[in-house]
Design a protein around this motif. Structure first.
Motif, mmCIF file in Angstrom:
data_model
loop_
_atom_site.group_PDB
_atom_site.id
_atom_site.type_symbol
_atom_site.label_atom_id
_atom_site.label_comp_id
_atom_site.label_asym_id
_atom_site.label_seq_id
_atom_site.Cartn_x
_atom_site.Cartn_y
_atom_site.Cartn_z
ATOM 1 N N ILE A 84 54.607 22.219 59.426
ATOM 2 C CA ILE A 84 54.250 20.835 59.089
ATOM 3 C C ILE A 84 52.753 20.737 58.800
ATOM 4 C CG2 ILE A 84 54.125 18.485 60.002
ATOM 5 C CD1 ILE A 84 56.696 19.206 61.616
ATOM 6 N N LEU A 85 51.940 21.358 59.634
ATOM 7 C CA LEU A 85 50.487 21.295 59.436
ATOM 8 C C LEU A 85 50.086 21.948 58.118
ATOM 9 C CD1 LEU A 85 47.631 20.731 60.417
ATOM 10 C CD2 LEU A 85 47.682 22.892 61.612
ATOM 11 N N ALA A 86 50.654 23.154 57.851
ATOM 12 C CA ALA A 86 50.291 23.864 56.626
ATOM 13 C C ALA A 86 50.744 23.080 55.401
ATOM 14 C CB ALA A 86 50.910 25.253 56.621
ATOM 15 N N THR A 87 51.935 22.449 55.477
ATOM 16 C CA THR A 87 52.412 21.633 54.358
ATOM 17 C C THR A 87 51.471 20.468 54.100
ATOM 18 O OG1 THR A 87 54.641 22.163 55.079
ATOM 19 C CG2 THR A 87 54.411 20.410 53.480
ATOM 20 N N ALA A 101 41.637 19.205 61.446
ATOM 21 C CA ALA A 101 41.807 19.871 60.157
ATOM 22 C C ALA A 101 42.284 18.882 59.106
ATOM 23 C CB ALA A 101 42.799 21.025 60.291
ATOM 24 N N VAL A 102 43.287 18.057 59.438
ATOM 25 C CA VAL A 102 43.857 17.150 58.435
ATOM 26 C C VAL A 102 42.849 16.063 58.067
ATOM 27 C CG1 VAL A 102 45.632 15.417 58.064
ATOM 28 C CG2 VAL A 102 46.243 17.596 59.067
ATOM 29 N N VAL A 103 42.162 15.506 59.083
ATOM 30 C CA VAL A 103 41.208 14.425 58.788
ATOM 31 C C VAL A 103 40.064 14.940 57.922
ATOM 32 C CG1 VAL A 103 39.513 12.896 59.836
ATOM 33 C CG2 VAL A 103 41.788 13.023 60.783
ATOM 34 N N SER A 104 39.538 16.131 58.269
ATOM 35 C CA SER A 104 38.419 16.624 57.463
ATOM 36 C C SER A 104 38.886 17.066 56.084
ATOM 37 C CB SER A 104 37.672 17.741 58.182
ATOM 38 O OG SER A 104 38.568 18.709 58.623
ATOM 39 N N ALA A 105 40.153 17.520 55.969
ATOM 40 C CA ALA A 105 40.677 17.859 54.645
ATOM 41 C C ALA A 105 40.788 16.605 53.780
ATOM 42 C CB ALA A 105 42.036 18.536 54.775
#
Lengths: 103, 170
Positions: A12-15, B13-17
């Protein structure tokens, strides 16, 4: 909350990271940011490969990640050199100006 | 303990991406991408991939992002020189990215064996000792080929970065 980190969480994270990278490539016009989003996509795939290499207890996945990093480093060096050359000729890094092959 | 670390690193990771994509200033994008790379490195450590943790920090956060920063500095780009796409195009681009995520999640739903895949973090395959042994026995030829690739990349970068005589006159 999750009690144990499984491969599906990594999927999920990589997607998510990969889709953010694709969105960046599509949305942004600055060629440098586009290259950075490509790097983000490569990293998302790397993360997934390491997760599955851990899951299968096989080191091949981690070595592939190493080779992907090698190729990414070479790609960035050449890509940024091309970008600097393009900037010298067009005074801009806008990807939509790079349609010279059309004429 | 490790689910908490995983969640924290994943959110960072997601927020900074997201910040990489939506920041107006390219320099802020580069800095956000460095944060993303560090959190991904942390996730490697969580999976006990120590070799890749070190390589990620040295190669990605170190070499590649410094290269990006150098080029941004050379070209002197900032928020006000940033080209903007029209809103219509942005909507179409976001919609296609959303469709792509839909395809990925459909693939995940179809995969019925999900849920029982544990990622064991106490194992030796990610250590430098083990990976080095495999790299210099089974993967020796790809390793040598990648060194040739690096040489070609270096020559190509120098050749492209050099000013041609015609250009320097004008």
């Amino acid at each position: 909350m999750i009690t144990e980190v499984t491969a599906e969480h990594y999927i999920i994270l990589a997607t998510t990271l990969f889709v953010i990278g694709v969105a960046g490539v599509l949305i942004r016009r600055n060629a440098i940011v586009v290259l950075m989003c490509v790097e983000l996509m490569l990293n998302a795939v790397n993360l997934l490969m390491v997760a599955f290499s851990s899951h299968h207890k096989d080191s091949a996945g981690q070595l592939f990640v190493f080779f992907i990093m090698v190729v990414a480093a070479a790609e960035v060096a050449v890509g940024l050199a091309i970008l600097v050359m393009v900037y010298r000729n067009t005074r801009s890094t806008d990807v939509s100006l790079l349609d010279q092959l059309k004429n | 303990m490790s689910p908490t670390i995983f969640l924290t690193l994943a959110i960072i990771a997601v927020v900074s991406a997201m910040f990489v994509v939506f920041a107006k200033n390219p320099v802020h994008s580069v800095l956000a991408l460095i944060v993303t790379f560090f959190s991904i490195a942390g996730l490697y450590l969580l999976m006990n991939a120590q070799f890749l943790f070190v390589v990620q920090i040295i190669v990605y956060a170190g070499a590649i992002m410094v290269l990006f920063l150098f080029v941004l500095m050379l070209l002197n780009l900032s928020a006000d020189t940033e080209p903007q796409k029209s809103n219509r195009f942005r909507v179409i681009a976001s919609a296609s990215a959303g469709l792509l995520s839909l395809v990925f999640s459909a693939g995940m739903v179809i995969d019925a064996t999900m849920g029982d895949r544990n990622v064991a973090n106490i194992q030796e395959i990610g250590l430098v000792k083990h990976l080095g042994k495999v790299l210099f026995t089974d993967y020796l030829v790809p390793f040598e080929i990648s060194s040739i690739l690096f040489l070609a990349g270096m020559v190509g970068a120098v050749l492209l970065g050099k000013r041609t005589p015609k250009e320097s006159k004008s």
